[in-house]
Scaffold this active site. Structure first.
Site, PDB file in Angstrom:
ATOM      1  N   HIS A 150      43.939 -15.070  13.514  1.00  0.00           N
ATOM      2  CA  HIS A 150      44.766 -13.910  13.872  1.00  0.00           C
ATOM      3  C   HIS A 150      46.069 -13.881  13.070  1.00  0.00           C
ATOM      4  CE1 HIS A 150      46.081 -10.608  16.382  1.00  0.00           C
ATOM      5  NE2 HIS A 150      45.018 -10.753  17.173  1.00  0.00           N
ATOM      6  N   GLU A 174      41.232  -9.382  11.039  1.00  0.00           N
ATOM      7  CA  GLU A 174      40.471 -10.375  11.797  1.00  0.00           C
ATOM      8  C   GLU A 174      38.979 -10.244  11.499  1.00  0.00           C
ATOM      9  OE1 GLU A 174      41.657 -10.084  16.035  1.00  0.00           O
ATOM     10  OE2 GLU A 174      43.104  -8.616  15.262  1.00  0.00           O
TER      11      GLU A 174
END
Length: 351
Positions: free
Chosen positions: A181, A316
């Site tokens: 992330h 992501e």
């Protein structure tokens, strides 16, 4: 290649260490053993100025206090699972719910909030150095079946690439869909924001979301929508759009389906017209979730400046969120005897 280690603070009385890899060109990748979390990636701009191009803090305490997922390893499953519930081998599995009625980013605490074992490998004459993080997620952690052994390997190459390699095995059938992330801000200063960054994605379809950010199950054509990044466009496209999906999410928090046949080309990229920095990414995953820190509430600071919405953009790479509930979303089930492997590469240069 060089490597170093320093004390980065402590969590619950336990010391946290930050490890830094550096190549001969001066590029650096830093990560800590708490959460197998990337704390900084430093690359030069058009003038040769070396800056951290990710969102991160200078000690571990804000990571533990605010849990912003900055640079974090996410798991067991990235994204949201509706109601935290699903059927697996004719049994109902109930996970913990930690975002309204849904399960999010592995629950709480999850991969980002645990200590990982670390092995650093650096050789002066090597073209690559690495950090390998290992964590054993115990059976029933946040409701997930099976003892899951996970390894996440971060490598820095002389070609200015940051590689992420995930491997895992389980002793019971479970779900596994990890991601990293990290938030990029290629200006080198979060105050500048990322809305003028240009993004290009080799993606013809995206997954729309319900009001609680669970995917609807549809895959929609990006044509004639603010989700069309087949040609490079600024990230502010979604902020300025009146499309219901971008209005309700304050911009992008959406999965983009990556085209399968890219003939060796990158799956996508972002670039900054100010610094001239660029990041291209290559992945074996089905999708990339693009998120712009839309809901940052100014609760904390980086370098003395309050973090605001649109201060960074996350790319992501993962299988589609909530895949266990949608037969057209791919497979996130991992069984005993199987070995999970996935690789994503972020390549850094100048335009």
């Amino acid at each position: 290649m060089k490597g170093s280690k320093r004390l980065f603070g402590e969590v619950e009385g336990r010391p946290v260490y930050e490890y830094t890899l550096e190549n001969s060109q001066g590029m650096q990748v830093s990560a800590m053993d708490y959460g197998a979390t990337i704390t900084a990636i430093k690359t030069p701009d058009k003038d040769g100025k070396l800056e951290n191009i990710t969102l991160g803090f200078d000690s571990v305490e804000p990571y533990a206090m605010y849990r912003p997922y900055y640079g974090a390893t996410i798991g067991r499953v990235a994204g949201r699972i509706a109601k935290g519930q699903f059927e697996l081998e004719d049994k109902t599995v109930q996970l913990t719910v930690n975002e309204g009625a849904n399960h999010h980013h592995g629950g709480s605490p999850a991969f980002d909030s645990h200590f990982w074992e670390v092995e650093m490998e650096t050789e002066l004459k090597s073209d690559e150095s690495s950090l390998t993080f290992t964590y054993l997620s115990p059976d029933n952690e946040n409701g997930y079946p099976g003892n899951l052994e996970v390894k996440v390997k971060y490598s820095l190459t002389e070609a200015n690439e940051w590689k992420i390699q995930y491997t895992a095995k389980t002793d019971k059938t479970t779900l596994f869909n990890p991601t990293n992330h990290v938030y990029f801000n290629l200006t080198g200063n979060h105050v500048n924001g990322i809305l003028d960054h240009q993004m290009q994605l080799n993606s013809d379809f995206y997954a729309p979301l319900e009001s609680d950010s669970i995917p609807t199950g549809d895959l929609l054509d990006v044509a004639d929508s603010p989700f069309d990044f087949r040609q490079a466009a600024p990230l502010k496209t979604g902020i300025e759009s009146t499309h219901p999906q971008t209005v309700s999410n304050r911009g992008y928090d959406h999965p983009f389906i990556l085209n399968e046949d890219t003939k060796g080309r990158a799956n996508g990229q972002i670039s900054d017209p100010m610094s001239k920095r660029r990041v291209r990414f290559y992945t074996d995953r089905q999708a990339v979730v693009v998120y712009q820190n839309n809901w940052a509430e100014g609760l904390y600071e980086i370098d003395g400046e309050t973090v605001q919405p649109y201060s960074g953009v996350a790319l992501e790479t993962q299988m589609l969120p909530d895949a266990i509930h949608h037969t057209n979303f791919g497979n996130t089930i991992l069984k005993p005897g199987e070995k999970f492997y996935s690789e994503t590469i972020y390549a850094f240069d100048l335009i």
